[in-house]
Every structure is written in structure tokens, then in C-alpha cells.
Design an enzyme around this catalytic site. Structure first.
Site, PDB file in Angstrom:
ATOM      1  N   LYS A  11       0.817  -1.192   0.000  1.00 46.40           N
ATOM      2  CA  LYS A  11       0.000   0.000   0.000  1.00 46.40           C
ATOM      3  C   LYS A  11       0.860   1.255   0.000  1.00 46.40           C
ATOM      4  O   LYS A  11       0.384   2.360  -0.257  1.00 46.40           O
ATOM      5  CB  LYS A  11      -0.869   0.005   1.272  1.00 46.40           C
ATOM      6  CG  LYS A  11      -1.697  -1.242   1.439  1.00 46.40           C
ATOM      7  CD  LYS A  11      -2.288  -1.318   2.844  1.00 46.40           C
ATOM      8  CE  LYS A  11      -2.941  -2.646   3.061  1.00 46.40           C
ATOM      9  NZ  LYS A  11      -3.251  -2.894   4.470  1.00 46.40           N
ATOM     10  N   GLY A  12       2.143   1.074   0.327  1.00 47.27           N
ATOM     11  CA  GLY A  12       3.007   2.228   0.577  1.00 47.27           C
ATOM     12  C   GLY A  12       3.140   3.207  -0.576  1.00 47.27           C
ATOM     13  O   GLY A  12       3.349   4.392  -0.367  1.00 47.27           O
TER      14      GLY A  12
ATOM     15  N   GLU B 115       7.894   2.635  -6.336  1.00 42.17           N
ATOM     16  CA  GLU B 115       8.078   2.072  -4.993  1.00 42.17           C
ATOM     17  C   GLU B 115       8.098   3.177  -3.951  1.00 42.17           C
ATOM     18  O   GLU B 115       8.555   4.289  -4.221  1.00 42.17           O
ATOM     19  CB  GLU B 115       9.419   1.330  -4.926  1.00 42.17           C
ATOM     20  CG  GLU B 115       9.335  -0.143  -5.264  1.00 42.17           C
ATOM     21  CD  GLU B 115       8.799  -0.977  -4.095  1.00 42.17           C
ATOM     22  OE1 GLU B 115       8.193  -0.411  -3.165  1.00 42.17           O
ATOM     23  OE2 GLU B 115       9.014  -2.201  -4.123  1.00 42.17           O
ATOM     24  N   ASP B 116       7.652   2.859  -2.761  1.00 40.08           N
ATOM     25  CA  ASP B 116       7.772   3.812  -1.665  1.00 40.08           C
ATOM     26  C   ASP B 116       9.207   3.838  -1.125  1.00 40.08           C
ATOM     27  O   ASP B 116       9.823   4.874  -1.034  1.00 40.08           O
ATOM     28  CB  ASP B 116       6.769   3.495  -0.543  1.00 40.08           C
ATOM     29  CG  ASP B 116       6.844   2.040  -0.068  1.00 40.08           C
ATOM     30  OD1 ASP B 116       7.560   1.209  -0.668  1.00 40.08           O
ATOM     31  OD2 ASP B 116       6.170   1.724   0.945  1.00 40.08           O
TER      32      ASP B 116
ATOM     33  N   LYS C 295      17.210   3.735   1.380  1.00 41.57           N
ATOM     34  CA  LYS C 295      18.029   3.786   2.592  1.00 41.57           C
ATOM     35  C   LYS C 295      19.505   3.753   2.244  1.00 41.57           C
ATOM     36  O   LYS C 295      19.928   3.008   1.366  1.00 41.57           O
ATOM     37  CB  LYS C 295      17.722   2.579   3.478  1.00 41.57           C
ATOM     38  CG  LYS C 295      16.387   2.651   4.134  1.00 41.57           C
ATOM     39  CD  LYS C 295      16.483   2.618   5.651  1.00 41.57           C
ATOM     40  CE  LYS C 295      15.099   2.613   6.236  1.00 41.57           C
ATOM     41  NZ  LYS C 295      14.799   1.341   6.905  1.00 41.57           N
TER      42      LYS C 295
ATOM     43  N   ASP D 293      14.845  -0.741   0.997  1.00 37.20           N
ATOM     44  CA  ASP D 293      15.642  -0.883   2.219  1.00 37.20           C
ATOM     45  C   ASP D 293      16.757  -1.894   1.947  1.00 37.20           C
ATOM     46  O   ASP D 293      17.819  -1.539   1.440  1.00 37.20           O
ATOM     47  CB  ASP D 293      14.698  -1.308   3.355  1.00 37.20           C
ATOM     48  CG  ASP D 293      15.392  -1.456   4.692  1.00 37.20           C
ATOM     49  OD1 ASP D 293      16.504  -0.920   4.840  1.00 37.20           O
ATOM     50  OD2 ASP D 293      14.827  -2.097   5.596  1.00 37.20           O
TER      51      ASP D 293
ATOM     52  N   ARG E 256       0.924   6.232   7.654  1.00 39.07           N
ATOM     53  CA  ARG E 256       0.994   6.396   6.190  1.00 39.07           C
ATOM     54  C   ARG E 256       0.462   7.759   5.747  1.00 39.07           C
ATOM     55  O   ARG E 256       0.888   8.299   4.734  1.00 39.07           O
ATOM     56  CB  ARG E 256       0.149   5.326   5.495  1.00 39.07           C
ATOM     57  CG  ARG E 256       0.672   3.912   5.622  1.00 39.07           C
ATOM     58  CD  ARG E 256      -0.066   3.019   4.636  1.00 39.07           C
ATOM     59  NE  ARG E 256       0.012   1.600   4.946  1.00 39.07           N
ATOM     60  CZ  ARG E 256       1.006   0.803   4.568  1.00 39.07           C
ATOM     61  NH1 ARG E 256       2.020   1.292   3.907  1.00 39.07           N
ATOM     62  NH2 ARG E 256       0.982  -0.482   4.876  1.00 39.07           N
TER      63      ARG E 256
ATOM     64  N   PHE F 141      14.431   3.721  10.875  1.00 39.94           N
ATOM     65  CA  PHE F 141      13.070   3.409  10.449  1.00 39.94           C
ATOM     66  C   PHE F 141      12.287   4.692  10.228  1.00 39.94           C
ATOM     67  O   PHE F 141      12.085   5.475  11.152  1.00 39.94           O
ATOM     68  CB  PHE F 141      12.363   2.498  11.449  1.00 39.94           C
ATOM     69  CG  PHE F 141      11.219   1.772  10.805  1.00 39.94           C
ATOM     70  CD1 PHE F 141      11.451   0.641  10.028  1.00 39.94           C
ATOM     71  CD2 PHE F 141       9.923   2.245  10.920  1.00 39.94           C
ATOM     72  CE1 PHE F 141      10.402  -0.017   9.388  1.00 39.94           C
ATOM     73  CE2 PHE F 141       8.867   1.591  10.287  1.00 39.94           C
ATOM     74  CZ  PHE F 141       9.110   0.463   9.521  1.00 39.94           C
ATOM     75  N   VAL F 142      11.874   4.903   8.997  1.00 35.81           N
ATOM     76  CA  VAL F 142      11.182   6.139   8.655  1.00 35.81           C
ATOM     77  C   VAL F 142       9.705   5.865   8.342  1.00 35.81           C
ATOM     78  O   VAL F 142       9.352   4.790   7.877  1.00 35.81           O
ATOM     79  CB  VAL F 142      11.860   6.848   7.460  1.00 35.81           C
ATOM     80  CG1 VAL F 142      13.264   7.290   7.817  1.00 35.81           C
ATOM     81  CG2 VAL F 142      11.901   5.959   6.220  1.00 35.81           C
TER      82      VAL F 142
HETATM   83  P1  IMP Z   1      13.283  -4.279   1.610  1.00 34.58           P
HETATM   84  O1  IMP Z   1      14.160  -4.462   2.809  1.00 34.58           O
HETATM   85  O2  IMP Z   1      13.942  -3.396   0.561  1.00 34.58           O
HETATM   86  O3  IMP Z   1      12.847  -5.598   1.047  1.00 34.58           O
HETATM   87  O4  IMP Z   1      12.015  -3.505   2.123  1.00 34.58           O
HETATM   88  C1  IMP Z   1      10.763  -4.080   2.084  1.00 34.58           C
HETATM   89  C2  IMP Z   1       9.670  -3.285   2.721  1.00 34.58           C
HETATM   90  O5  IMP Z   1       9.953  -3.063   4.088  1.00 34.58           O
HETATM   91  C3  IMP Z   1       9.400  -1.890   2.177  1.00 34.58           C
HETATM   92  O6  IMP Z   1       8.664  -1.891   0.987  1.00 34.58           O
HETATM   93  C4  IMP Z   1       8.591  -1.327   3.330  1.00 34.58           C
HETATM   94  O7  IMP Z   1       7.266  -1.797   3.301  1.00 34.58           O
HETATM   95  C5  IMP Z   1       9.290  -1.918   4.521  1.00 34.58           C
HETATM   96  N1  IMP Z   1      10.287  -0.979   5.072  1.00 34.58           N
HETATM   97  C6  IMP Z   1      11.626  -1.095   5.071  1.00 34.58           C
HETATM   98  N2  IMP Z   1      12.218  -0.066   5.691  1.00 34.58           N
HETATM   99  C7  IMP Z   1      11.205   0.734   6.089  1.00 34.58           C
HETATM  100  C8  IMP Z   1      11.149   1.980   6.801  1.00 34.58           C
HETATM  101  O8  IMP Z   1      12.150   2.590   7.197  1.00 34.58           O
HETATM  102  N3  IMP Z   1       9.909   2.479   7.039  1.00 34.58           N
HETATM  103  C9  IMP Z   1       8.763   1.866   6.634  1.00 34.58           C
HETATM  104  N4  IMP Z   1       8.768   0.714   5.961  1.00 34.58           N
HETATM  105  C10 IMP Z   1       9.974   0.154   5.701  1.00 34.58           C
HETATM  106 MG    MG Z   2       5.188  -1.576   5.527  1.00 34.09          MG
END
Ligand code: IMP
Ligand code: MG
Length: 195
Positions: free
Chosen positions: A47-48, A103-104, A135, A107, A169, A156-157
Site C-alpha cells: 500500500k506504501g 516504490e515507496d 536507505k 531498504d 501512512r 526506520f522512517v
Molecule cells: P526491503 O528491505 O527493501 O525488502 O524492504 C521491504 C519493505 O519493508 C518496504 O517496501 C517497506 O514496506 C518496509 N520498510 C523497510 N524499511 C522501512 C522503513 O524505514 N519504514 C517503513 N517501511 C519500511
Molecule cells: Mg510496511
């Protein structure tokens, strides 16, 4: 909980509403130039990405289409495991299409890597990736991200689509969540984190 109380859970504000909207106008121009008026399908990840999709697509000066996927990753509240399950697939074939994944946040990069591999198997003509936030993480995997709105520190943002446990959100700005919010005792329980 009202907006003032949500805001009080933040350690700091990283990007204001104005900064986000300004950056989106720049990104929109770049994204548009990349594909120069071609037939484009924007693919958002629920949903992000709802907020960035809505705002970014309105900066684009011509016709685009939009579709959505929903995925969930297993992991604790603030970490990704890279095990991704599709909850909702695209509503159309993408063979030979030009795709922009919206993408939102990237990470660890695991979710995006999985998603891109899956989309590539459907043989689109081209895929580009726009992420509102990336990140600054030395051990992140080297995954394709063509355009990035903002680079954030490895904390964590939340806000502007980004959630913690489904909340925050709707904050129109992005900030660092105060760690006291997620250091409660049940934080490490395994859960399905729908993004
Ligand atoms: P990934 O570690 O790149 O696979 O991140 C996967 C998902 O983790 C992202 O799409 C977010 O939903 C969530 N996520 C990772 N870091 C953050 C953060 O700092 N804030 C909020 N959601 C996060
Ligand atoms: Mg999330």
C-alpha cells in the site's frame, strides 16, 4: 490519534510536504524524459506507494496507465526477510510494455529484487524503477533503481505512505520514527507484514 500525536512519535522530520512535492516535480520530469512520450504503464506496490503514485503521476505531462500489485513479506515489524508472497497480481499482461515500477522505499532491496525478477519473466519491453526513498545501507543488495527521490539514513522512517504496523501512512511528510515506539516487548514476534 490526531495528526499532532502521530507527529509526536517522530524523532525528527526529514522531508517536509513542500520538499516532497518539489522533488516529485523533478522526478516526474526525469521519468517523462526517460520514456519520451511512449506508451507507459506505471506499476505501484500497495500500500506504501499509493501516495507517491498519486502525486508523481500528476506531474507527468501526458497519458500513462496505472496498475497495482500487493505483496507481503514475512519478517518482524521493522525488518524484511525477502520472502515475498503475491497477494494481488496485476490486472493485465505486460509483455512488450514499457513499465515503470513505483516504490515507496528500498531498504535491503530484497523485495524489489524479487518483484523485478518476477516482472522480467513476463517479458516486458523495458522496466524502470522509481523509488521515493532509498536507505543508505552499505549491505543492501545491488538492485536496479533508476530514480530516487531521497536517500535516508539507515533508520526506520514513516510518513508519506510508509507505515509502522499499518500506521503513519497519512502523514504528508517523512520522518524518523522514535525507536521507543517499536521497542515494546512484542516487537520481535513473527508476523505477516503487508506493505
Ligand atoms: P526491503 O528491505 O527493501 O525488502 O524492504 C521491504 C519493505 O519493508 C518496504 O517496501 C517497506 O514496506 C518496509 N520498510 C523497510 N524499511 C522501512 C522503513 O524505514 N519504514 C517503513 N517501511 C519500511
Ligand atoms: Mg510496511
Amino acid at each position: 490519534m490526531d495528526a499532532e500525536h502521530m507527529g509526536a512519535d517522530l524523532e525528527s522530520v526529514l522531508f517536509t510536504e513542500e520538499q516532497i512535492q518539489q522533488r516529485l516535480r523533478e522526478l516526474g520530469a526525469q521519468v517523462w524524459a526517460d520514456y519520451a512520450d511512449k506508451d507507459v504503464l506505471l506499476v505501484g506496490v500497495l500500500k506504501g506507494a499509493v501516495l507517491v503514485m498519486a502525486d508523481l503521476m500528476r506531474t507527468l505531462p501526458g497519458s500513462v496507465e496505472m496498475d497495482w500489485m500487493a505483496v507481503s513479506s514475512y519478517g518482524s515489524g521493522t525488518k524484511s526477510s525477502g520472502v515475498v508472497r503475491i497477494l494481488k497480481d496485476l490486472g493485465q499482461e505486460i509483455e512488450d510494455r514499457r513499465i515503470i515500477v513505483v516504490e515507496d522505499i528500498v531498504d535491503s532491496g530484497l523485495t524489489l529484487q524479487y518483484l523485478l525478477e518476477m516482472l522480467q519473466q513476463r517479458e516486458p519491453r523495458d522496466i524502470k524503477v522509481v523509488a521515493m526513498v532509498k536507505k543508505d545501507k552499505p549491505d543492501a543488495i545491488d538492485v536496479q533503481v533508476d530514480r530516487v527521490g531521497f536517500v535516508v539514513p539507515d533508520e526506520f522512517v514513516v510518513g508519506y505512505g510508509l507505515d509502522y504496523a499499518g500506521r503513519y501512512r497519512n502523514l504528508p511528510y517523512i520522518g524518523v520514527l522514535d525507536p521507543s515506539v517499536y521497542s515494546s516487548p512484542d516487537e520481535d514476534r513473527a508476523e505477516v507484514d503487508e506493505r
